[in-house]
Design a protein around this motif. Structure first.
Motif, mmCIF file in Angstrom:
data_model
loop_
_atom_site.group_PDB
_atom_site.id
_atom_site.type_symbol
_atom_site.label_atom_id
_atom_site.label_comp_id
_atom_site.label_asym_id
_atom_site.label_seq_id
_atom_site.Cartn_x
_atom_site.Cartn_y
_atom_site.Cartn_z
ATOM 1 N N ALA A 109 -41.097 -66.848 7.951
ATOM 2 C CA ALA A 109 -42.058 -66.668 9.062
ATOM 3 C C ALA A 109 -42.278 -68.110 9.764
ATOM 4 N N ALA A 110 -42.124 -69.242 8.879
ATOM 5 C CA ALA A 110 -42.428 -70.276 9.530
ATOM 6 C C ALA A 110 -41.122 -70.942 10.478
ATOM 7 N N MET A 111 -39.939 -70.832 9.737
ATOM 8 C CA MET A 111 -38.765 -71.389 10.551
ATOM 9 C C MET A 111 -37.685 -70.730 11.369
ATOM 10 N N ARG A 112 -38.004 -69.336 11.215
ATOM 11 C CA ARG A 112 -37.011 -68.300 11.742
ATOM 12 C C ARG A 112 -35.702 -68.795 11.671
ATOM 13 N N PRO A 113 -34.930 -68.711 10.674
ATOM 14 C CA PRO A 113 -33.795 -69.297 10.414
ATOM 15 C C PRO A 113 -32.651 -68.206 11.332
ATOM 16 N N ASP A 114 -31.550 -68.716 11.417
ATOM 17 C CA ASP A 114 -30.595 -67.973 12.346
ATOM 18 C C ASP A 114 -29.659 -67.125 11.256
ATOM 19 N N ALA A 115 -29.572 -67.746 9.967
ATOM 20 C CA ALA A 115 -28.828 -66.933 8.927
ATOM 21 C C ALA A 115 -29.408 -67.103 7.656
ATOM 22 N N LEU A 116 -29.319 -65.927 6.856
ATOM 23 C CA LEU A 116 -30.257 -65.839 5.640
ATOM 24 C C LEU A 116 -29.325 -65.364 4.574
ATOM 25 N N LEU A 117 -29.064 -66.374 3.439
ATOM 26 C CA LEU A 117 -28.024 -65.947 2.546
ATOM 27 C C LEU A 117 -29.157 -65.554 1.280
ATOM 28 N N LEU A 118 -28.860 -64.494 0.860
ATOM 29 C CA LEU A 118 -29.760 -64.080 -0.119
ATOM 30 C C LEU A 118 -29.190 -63.746 -1.565
ATOM 31 N N ASP A 119 -29.524 -64.310 -2.727
ATOM 32 C CA ASP A 119 -29.230 -63.776 -3.840
ATOM 33 C C ASP A 119 -30.257 -62.615 -4.111
ATOM 34 N N VAL A 166 -25.687 -55.880 7.438
ATOM 35 C CA VAL A 166 -25.960 -56.733 6.386
ATOM 36 C C VAL A 166 -24.686 -57.036 5.753
ATOM 37 N N THR A 167 -24.053 -58.309 5.687
ATOM 38 C CA THR A 167 -22.976 -58.547 5.050
ATOM 39 C C THR A 167 -23.067 -58.859 3.315
ATOM 40 N N TYR A 168 -22.023 -58.254 2.765
ATOM 41 C CA TYR A 168 -21.790 -58.408 1.295
ATOM 42 C C TYR A 168 -20.940 -59.605 0.961
ATOM 43 N N PHE A 169 -21.235 -60.369 -0.003
ATOM 44 C CA PHE A 169 -20.324 -61.295 -0.576
ATOM 45 C C PHE A 169 -20.549 -60.965 -2.334
ATOM 46 N N SER A 170 -19.425 -61.062 -2.789
ATOM 47 C CA SER A 170 -19.370 -60.897 -4.257
ATOM 48 C C SER A 170 -19.528 -62.252 -5.137
ATOM 49 N N LYS A 171 -20.202 -62.358 -5.976
ATOM 50 C CA LYS A 171 -20.136 -63.780 -6.748
ATOM 51 C C LYS A 171 -19.095 -63.462 -7.503
ATOM 52 N N PRO A 172 -18.352 -64.614 -7.927
ATOM 53 C CA PRO A 172 -18.319 -65.845 -7.328
ATOM 54 C C PRO A 172 -18.030 -65.848 -5.998
ATOM 55 N N VAL A 173 -18.554 -66.421 -5.052
ATOM 56 C CA VAL A 173 -18.462 -66.224 -3.492
ATOM 57 C C VAL A 173 -17.008 -67.152 -3.227
ATOM 58 N N ALA A 174 -16.232 -66.478 -2.278
ATOM 59 C CA ALA A 174 -15.037 -67.299 -1.869
ATOM 60 C C ALA A 174 -15.694 -68.044 -0.745
ATOM 61 N N HIS A 175 -15.486 -69.287 -0.895
ATOM 62 C CA HIS A 175 -16.211 -70.373 0.249
ATOM 63 C C HIS A 175 -15.622 -70.355 1.523
ATOM 64 N N ASP A 176 -14.099 -70.042 1.656
ATOM 65 C CA ASP A 176 -13.650 -69.856 2.935
ATOM 66 C C ASP A 176 -14.047 -68.640 3.646
ATOM 67 N N GLU A 177 -14.466 -67.625 3.046
ATOM 68 C CA GLU A 177 -14.882 -66.200 3.554
ATOM 69 C C GLU A 177 -16.319 -66.879 4.003
ATOM 70 N N LEU A 178 -17.189 -67.323 3.347
ATOM 71 C CA LEU A 178 -18.748 -67.497 3.521
ATOM 72 C C LEU A 178 -18.502 -68.571 4.787
ATOM 73 N N ARG A 179 -17.724 -69.511 4.802
ATOM 74 C CA ARG A 179 -17.626 -70.324 5.971
ATOM 75 C C ARG A 179 -16.865 -69.856 7.344
ATOM 76 N N GLY A 180 -16.238 -68.557 6.927
ATOM 77 C CA GLY A 180 -15.951 -67.836 8.213
ATOM 78 C C GLY A 180 -17.009 -67.169 8.879
ATOM 79 N N TYR A 181 -17.855 -66.680 7.850
ATOM 80 C CA TYR A 181 -18.959 -65.863 8.056
ATOM 81 C C TYR A 181 -20.197 -66.632 8.967
#
Length: 196
Positions: A109-119, A166-181
């Motif tokens: 609510a305070a910062m209005r992020p551009d992207a939200l990565l949620l556990d 909503v995008t799905y990433f399975s843990k452990p997250v492939a960091h190159d895929e997260l970077r691409g996202y």
């Protein structure tokens, strides 16, 4: 004509990211592509260069144009891993960490992020509830949401599944895929924001 297009693999090589990341970019509409009769994806070289130009033009400084990512993760070790990864990518992002869903809702609510990565699996208000809350507010429609979880898709279906967008990433997250996202999200914001 063949020299004017490339395969997903060739595009990945040109962009320095994984094939999966390029597929995310194509599916999100950030890179133009089409499929042949045989089902093979073809990407115009011009579209790859246009994407690279959009990334290069994204401001690296602070201010309102900085791309903000809020990572909601209750495991301190995992938060440290994400922090190190984002720092190594040298992308024009400001990263904020949050350790629980309650604080996440206040920060969103305070910062209005551009992207939200949620556990997903957290005590109290979990990532799934945070996602549903954000999606319920039209003024937060521009927030890119990705789920980072050890739950498989069947387990998520038992919670109600993942909404469109909503995008799905399975843990452990492939960091190159997260970077691409994240790069795709940055390019999407750059296209929405009129140039100076």
């Amino acid at each position: 004509m063949a020299q004017d297009v490339c395969t997903t693999q060739q595009a990945a090589s040109l962009l320095g990211m994984s094939v999966t990341s390029v597929q995310h970019l194509v599916e999100s509409g950030e890179i133009e592509a089409w499929k042949t009769r045989g089902g093979h994806r073809r990407i115009p070289i011009a579209a790859v260069h246009a994407y690279m130009t959009a990334i290069a033009k994204t401001p690296a400084g602070g201010g309102d144009e900085t791309f903000t990512v809020l990572i909601v993760e209750d495991n301190p070790i995992q938060r440290g891993i994400y922090e190190a990864q984002f720092a190594s990518w040298e992308l024009p992002v400001r990263v904020r960490m949050c350790e629980n869903g309650y604080k996440a809702l206040i920060d969103i609510a305070a910062m209005r992020p551009d992207a939200l990565l949620l556990d997903i699996m957290m005590r109290g208000i979990d990532g799934y509830e945070v996602m549903q809350t954000v999606l319920a507010y039209p003024e937060l429609a521009d927030v890119n949401i990705a789920i980072l979880t050890s739950l498989d898709r069947d387990q998520l279906e038992q919670r109600g599944g993942l909404p469109a967008g909503v995008t799905y990433f399975s843990k452990p997250v492939a960091h190159d895929e997260l970077r691409g996202y994240i790069r795709a999200c940055i390019a999407q914001k750059a296209r929405r924001t009129p140039g100076k």
